[in-house]
Design an enzyme around this catalytic site. Structure first.
Site, PDB file in Angstrom:
ATOM      1  N   ASP A 169      -6.261  -3.577   2.275  1.00 32.77           N
ATOM      2  CA  ASP A 169      -5.092  -3.001   2.956  1.00 32.77           C
ATOM      3  C   ASP A 169      -5.417  -1.607   3.491  1.00 32.77           C
ATOM      4  O   ASP A 169      -5.031  -1.246   4.598  1.00 32.77           O
ATOM      5  CB  ASP A 169      -3.901  -2.895   1.998  1.00 32.77           C
ATOM      6  CG  ASP A 169      -3.453  -4.230   1.437  1.00 32.77           C
ATOM      7  OD1 ASP A 169      -3.660  -5.261   2.106  1.00 32.77           O
ATOM      8  OD2 ASP A 169      -2.891  -4.235   0.334  1.00 32.77           O
ATOM      9  N   ASP A 186      -3.321  -6.585  -5.823  1.00 36.68           N
ATOM     10  CA  ASP A 186      -3.011  -5.229  -5.375  1.00 36.68           C
ATOM     11  C   ASP A 186      -3.045  -4.328  -6.601  1.00 36.68           C
ATOM     12  O   ASP A 186      -2.675  -4.747  -7.704  1.00 36.68           O
ATOM     13  CB  ASP A 186      -1.628  -5.179  -4.723  1.00 36.68           C
ATOM     14  CG  ASP A 186      -1.596  -5.870  -3.364  1.00 36.68           C
ATOM     15  OD1 ASP A 186      -2.643  -5.885  -2.681  1.00 36.68           O
ATOM     16  OD2 ASP A 186      -0.534  -6.385  -2.988  1.00 36.68           O
TER      17      ASP A 186
END
Length: 166
Positions: free
Chosen positions: A142, A123
């Site tokens: 995401d 991330d």
């Protein structure tokens, strides 16, 4: 199965979603120091490099390995397969719904791939408008899943409004 323009659109959307996600993660892993934080736009939009062993916002990262395997690898693969089958089979879906579902499937596949290949998901993006309006650290997969869900909500509301008007 005959490859139609519709099927090509679905496959291309999934492949492009996966490619954008994986290329961005390769760049972040190579050029952004782990656990660092860099400004993209002041404190509002920042770049990080964090390995997430859980799901959304790290949920499930403290589960035992067997449960994590089931909940973060096996179950998502089964759900993604069912969603993909639904999208390919349901010929009544409009282009926006097709794009939304394909983006969700592509983002899901990209993150499952990371969990399988690396044991975690990279991330790297964070938005913070103020102390209340902010995100967790996320990635392009995401973003694809979230965008797909938002599009599906809009399509659903639009269909409901048309039904009410009829």
């Amino acid at each position: 199965m005959k490859i139609t323009r519709r099927t090509t659109f679905i496959i291309l959307t999934i492949v492009i979603t996966i490619a954008i996600d994986q290329i961005s993660k390769v760049i972040v892993r190579k050029y952004v120091e782990v656990h660092s934080s860099s400004s993209i736009i002041g404190d509002v939009f920042t770049l990080h490099n964090v390995e997430n062993t859980g799901a959304f916002l790290g949920m499930g990262s403290d589960l035992n390995p067997t449960l994590r395997l089931i909940l973060l690898l096996i179950l998502p693969v089964i759900v993604l397969a069912f969603v993909l089958r639904y999208v390919i089979k349901d010929k009544t879906l409009d282009k926006w719904s097709l794009f939304a579902f394909a983006s969700i499937v592509g983002g899901g596949i990209a993150n499952v791939f990371d969990r399988f290949a690396f044991g975690s998901v990279t991330d790297f993006l964070h938005l913070r408008l103020n102390d209340t309006l902010r995100t967790g650290i996320f990635n392009m997969a995401d973003l694809s899943v979230t965008t797909g869900m938002i599009i599906l909500l809009f399509v659903s509301f639009r269909k409901k409004k048309k039904q009410e008007e009829a």
